[in-house]
Scaffold this motif. Structure first.
Motif, PDB file in Angstrom:
ATOM      1  N   GLN A   1       0.835  -1.215   0.000  1.00  0.00           N
ATOM      2  CA  GLN A   1       0.000   0.000   0.000  1.00  0.00           C
ATOM      3  C   GLN A   1       0.865   1.259   0.000  1.00  0.00           C
ATOM      4  O   GLN A   1       0.621   2.186  -0.766  1.00  0.00           O
ATOM      5  CB  GLN A   1      -0.929   0.002   1.213  1.00  0.00           C
ATOM      6  CG  GLN A   1      -1.842   1.214   1.272  1.00  0.00           C
ATOM      7  CD  GLN A   1      -2.829   1.264   0.128  1.00  0.00           C
ATOM      8  OE1 GLN A   1      -3.734   0.456   0.056  1.00  0.00           O
ATOM      9  NE2 GLN A   1      -2.681   2.215  -0.776  1.00  0.00           N
ATOM     10  N   ILE A   2       1.876   1.285   0.829  1.00  0.00           N
ATOM     11  CA  ILE A   2       2.776   2.442   0.851  1.00  0.00           C
ATOM     12  C   ILE A   2       3.541   2.540  -0.469  1.00  0.00           C
ATOM     13  O   ILE A   2       3.750   3.628  -1.001  1.00  0.00           O
ATOM     14  CB  ILE A   2       3.726   2.378   2.067  1.00  0.00           C
ATOM     15  CG1 ILE A   2       2.916   2.498   3.363  1.00  0.00           C
ATOM     16  CG2 ILE A   2       4.791   3.474   1.993  1.00  0.00           C
ATOM     17  CD1 ILE A   2       3.692   2.125   4.618  1.00  0.00           C
ATOM     18  N   GLY A   3       3.924   1.393  -1.013  1.00  0.00           N
ATOM     19  CA  GLY A   3       4.590   1.375  -2.315  1.00  0.00           C
ATOM     20  C   GLY A   3       3.716   1.959  -3.410  1.00  0.00           C
ATOM     21  O   GLY A   3       4.193   2.708  -4.271  1.00  0.00           O
ATOM     22  N   ILE A   4       2.423   1.637  -3.385  1.00  0.00           N
ATOM     23  CA  ILE A   4       1.487   2.212  -4.364  1.00  0.00           C
ATOM     24  C   ILE A   4       1.487   3.731  -4.244  1.00  0.00           C
ATOM     25  O   ILE A   4       1.560   4.449  -5.245  1.00  0.00           O
ATOM     26  CB  ILE A   4       0.055   1.661  -4.150  1.00  0.00           C
ATOM     27  CG1 ILE A   4      -0.038   0.197  -4.577  1.00  0.00           C
ATOM     28  CG2 ILE A   4      -0.968   2.510  -4.900  1.00  0.00           C
ATOM     29  CD1 ILE A   4      -1.353  -0.479  -4.196  1.00  0.00           C
TER      30      ILE A   4
ATOM     31  N   ARG B   1       9.521  17.454 -10.967  1.00  0.00           N
ATOM     32  CA  ARG B   1      10.019  16.126 -11.345  1.00  0.00           C
ATOM     33  C   ARG B   1      10.954  15.537 -10.306  1.00  0.00           C
ATOM     34  O   ARG B   1      11.227  14.347 -10.341  1.00  0.00           O
ATOM     35  CB  ARG B   1      10.721  16.192 -12.701  1.00  0.00           C
ATOM     36  CG  ARG B   1       9.727  16.343 -13.826  1.00  0.00           C
ATOM     37  CD  ARG B   1      10.379  16.324 -15.156  1.00  0.00           C
ATOM     38  NE  ARG B   1      10.929  15.002 -15.431  1.00  0.00           N
ATOM     39  CZ  ARG B   1      11.388  14.617 -16.602  1.00  0.00           C
ATOM     40  NH1 ARG B   1      11.361  15.446 -17.614  1.00  0.00           N
ATOM     41  NH2 ARG B   1      11.885  13.410 -16.777  1.00  0.00           N
ATOM     42  N   ILE B   2      11.407  16.351  -9.362  1.00  0.00           N
ATOM     43  CA  ILE B   2      12.289  15.848  -8.307  1.00  0.00           C
ATOM     44  C   ILE B   2      11.589  14.747  -7.514  1.00  0.00           C
ATOM     45  O   ILE B   2      12.231  13.856  -6.972  1.00  0.00           O
ATOM     46  CB  ILE B   2      12.776  16.995  -7.379  1.00  0.00           C
ATOM     47  CG1 ILE B   2      13.856  16.516  -6.416  1.00  0.00           C
ATOM     48  CG2 ILE B   2      11.626  17.592  -6.596  1.00  0.00           C
ATOM     49  CD1 ILE B   2      15.169  16.239  -7.070  1.00  0.00           C
ATOM     50  N   LEU B   3      10.249  14.795  -7.485  1.00  0.00           N
ATOM     51  CA  LEU B   3       9.495  13.770  -6.769  1.00  0.00           C
ATOM     52  C   LEU B   3       9.636  12.402  -7.432  1.00  0.00           C
ATOM     53  O   LEU B   3       9.355  11.388  -6.808  1.00  0.00           O
ATOM     54  CB  LEU B   3       8.037  14.173  -6.644  1.00  0.00           C
ATOM     55  CG  LEU B   3       7.792  15.380  -5.736  1.00  0.00           C
ATOM     56  CD1 LEU B   3       6.350  15.837  -5.823  1.00  0.00           C
ATOM     57  CD2 LEU B   3       8.176  15.066  -4.301  1.00  0.00           C
ATOM     58  N   GLY B   4      10.095  12.394  -8.672  1.00  0.00           N
ATOM     59  CA  GLY B   4      10.357  11.123  -9.339  1.00  0.00           C
ATOM     60  C   GLY B   4      11.443  10.320  -8.648  1.00  0.00           C
ATOM     61  O   GLY B   4      11.556   9.115  -8.855  1.00  0.00           O
ATOM     62  N   ALA B   5      12.198  10.983  -7.787  1.00  0.00           N
ATOM     63  CA  ALA B   5      13.244  10.281  -7.038  1.00  0.00           C
ATOM     64  C   ALA B   5      12.661   9.275  -6.056  1.00  0.00           C
ATOM     65  O   ALA B   5      13.350   8.334  -5.660  1.00  0.00           O
ATOM     66  CB  ALA B   5      14.124  11.286  -6.296  1.00  0.00           C
ATOM     67  N   ILE B   6      11.392   9.445  -5.656  1.00  0.00           N
ATOM     68  CA  ILE B   6      10.805   8.473  -4.728  1.00  0.00           C
ATOM     69  C   ILE B   6      10.122   7.314  -5.453  1.00  0.00           C
ATOM     70  O   ILE B   6       9.726   6.346  -4.817  1.00  0.00           O
ATOM     71  CB  ILE B   6       9.835   9.127  -3.718  1.00  0.00           C
ATOM     72  CG1 ILE B   6       8.589   9.671  -4.399  1.00  0.00           C
ATOM     73  CG2 ILE B   6      10.530  10.183  -2.895  1.00  0.00           C
ATOM     74  CD1 ILE B   6       7.504  10.061  -3.432  1.00  0.00           C
ATOM     75  N   THR B   7      10.012   7.404  -6.768  1.00  0.00           N
ATOM     76  CA  THR B   7       9.384   6.323  -7.529  1.00  0.00           C
ATOM     77  C   THR B   7      10.065   4.976  -7.269  1.00  0.00           C
ATOM     78  O   THR B   7       9.376   3.995  -6.961  1.00  0.00           O
ATOM     79  CB  THR B   7       9.370   6.655  -9.040  1.00  0.00           C
ATOM     80  OG1 THR B   7       8.761   7.935  -9.233  1.00  0.00           O
ATOM     81  CG2 THR B   7       8.605   5.612  -9.828  1.00  0.00           C
ATOM     82  N   PRO B   8      11.403   4.888  -7.335  1.00  0.00           N
ATOM     83  CA  PRO B   8      12.034   3.586  -7.079  1.00  0.00           C
ATOM     84  C   PRO B   8      11.845   3.099  -5.645  1.00  0.00           C
ATOM     85  O   PRO B   8      11.813   1.888  -5.408  1.00  0.00           O
ATOM     86  CB  PRO B   8      13.517   3.819  -7.363  1.00  0.00           C
ATOM     87  CG  PRO B   8      13.625   5.143  -8.022  1.00  0.00           C
ATOM     88  CD  PRO B   8      12.363   5.889  -7.767  1.00  0.00           C
ATOM     89  N   ILE B   9      11.697   4.013  -4.706  1.00  0.00           N
ATOM     90  CA  ILE B   9      11.443   3.599  -3.318  1.00  0.00           C
ATOM     91  C   ILE B   9      10.093   2.889  -3.256  1.00  0.00           C
ATOM     92  O   ILE B   9       9.956   1.842  -2.614  1.00  0.00           O
ATOM     93  CB  ILE B   9      11.485   4.816  -2.367  1.00  0.00           C
ATOM     94  CG1 ILE B   9      12.886   5.413  -2.339  1.00  0.00           C
ATOM     95  CG2 ILE B   9      11.017   4.431  -0.963  1.00  0.00           C
ATOM     96  CD1 ILE B   9      12.985   6.759  -1.653  1.00  0.00           C
ATOM     97  N   GLY B  10       9.103   3.458  -3.937  1.00  0.00           N
ATOM     98  CA  GLY B  10       7.792   2.811  -3.989  1.00  0.00           C
ATOM     99  C   GLY B  10       7.861   1.441  -4.623  1.00  0.00           C
ATOM    100  O   GLY B  10       7.253   0.481  -4.131  1.00  0.00           O
ATOM    101  N   GLY B  11       8.615   1.330  -5.712  1.00  0.00           N
ATOM    102  CA  GLY B  11       8.781   0.029  -6.360  1.00  0.00           C
ATOM    103  C   GLY B  11       9.452  -0.975  -5.438  1.00  0.00           C
ATOM    104  O   GLY B  11       9.041  -2.141  -5.365  1.00  0.00           O
ATOM    105  N   ALA B  12      10.474  -0.525  -4.723  1.00  0.00           N
ATOM    106  CA  ALA B  12      11.169  -1.415  -3.793  1.00  0.00           C
ATOM    107  C   ALA B  12      10.240  -1.870  -2.664  1.00  0.00           C
ATOM    108  O   ALA B  12      10.296  -3.035  -2.239  1.00  0.00           O
ATOM    109  CB  ALA B  12      12.399  -0.716  -3.221  1.00  0.00           C
ATOM    110  N   LEU B  13       9.389  -0.982  -2.196  1.00  0.00           N
ATOM    111  CA  LEU B  13       8.432  -1.354  -1.141  1.00  0.00           C
ATOM    112  C   LEU B  13       7.440  -2.398  -1.644  1.00  0.00           C
ATOM    113  O   LEU B  13       7.123  -3.360  -0.926  1.00  0.00           O
ATOM    114  CB  LEU B  13       7.692  -0.119  -0.623  1.00  0.00           C
ATOM    115  CG  LEU B  13       8.524   0.868   0.187  1.00  0.00           C
ATOM    116  CD1 LEU B  13       7.743   2.153   0.433  1.00  0.00           C
ATOM    117  CD2 LEU B  13       8.977   0.246   1.500  1.00  0.00           C
ATOM    118  N   MET B  14       6.967  -2.235  -2.882  1.00  0.00           N
ATOM    119  CA  MET B  14       6.039  -3.223  -3.444  1.00  0.00           C
ATOM    120  C   MET B  14       6.728  -4.580  -3.590  1.00  0.00           C
ATOM    121  O   MET B  14       6.166  -5.615  -3.225  1.00  0.00           O
ATOM    122  CB  MET B  14       5.481  -2.735  -4.782  1.00  0.00           C
ATOM    123  CG  MET B  14       4.539  -1.552  -4.639  1.00  0.00           C
ATOM    124  SD  MET B  14       3.689  -1.043  -6.160  1.00  0.00           S
ATOM    125  CE  MET B  14       5.006  -0.282  -7.087  1.00  0.00           C
TER     126      MET B  14
END
Length: 121
Positions: A73-76, A92-105
């Motif tokens: 859920q947090i990854g989503i 676009r700097i927020l795109g830096a957290i995209t991989p963190i979300g993927g890693a959480l999923m």
């Protein structure tokens, strides 16, 4: 509770998908639309996965799902949310957290696999 949260995720995914297909189409670049599409795809896949976890919790209560559910859920929120934000033209700097979300999923699914293996022994 798990199934209700999953159903809410699915409803939001439908709304965001519809907004991307109808409301965003005329204003966004191809790149932004691709981000939106990717976010919506992953939102749906993982929301359906959360629904499956809710069913597992009912059918096989011996398999713990809470940690997996929360990580996914947090990854989503991180993965899809950051892509939606970028697609809307926000920083676009927020795109830096995209991989963190993927890693959480990924971690959520791996923990589920671990718990399922332990249960099957």
């Amino acid at each position: 509770m798990w199934i209700a949260i999953s159903a809410l995720n699915l409803a939001v995914a439908v709304m965001l998908g519809a907004f991307g297909a109808h409301g965003l189409k005329a204003r966004a670049s191809i790149e932004q639309l691709n981000w939106w599409h990717t976010a919506t795809d992953y939102f749906f896949y993982h929301a359906i996965g959360l629904l499956a976890l809710g069913v597992i919790a009912k059918v096989i209560p011996q398999i713990p799902i809470k940690t997996s559910f929360l990580l996914i859920q947090i990854g989503i929120i991180f993965f899809c949310g950051s892509l939606y934000i970028m697609a809307l033209g926000l920083p676009r700097i927020l795109g830096a957290i995209t991989p963190i979300g993927g890693a959480l999923m990924i971690a959520g699914w791996l923990i589920l696999a671990w718990n399922a293996f332990k249960f099957s022994r």
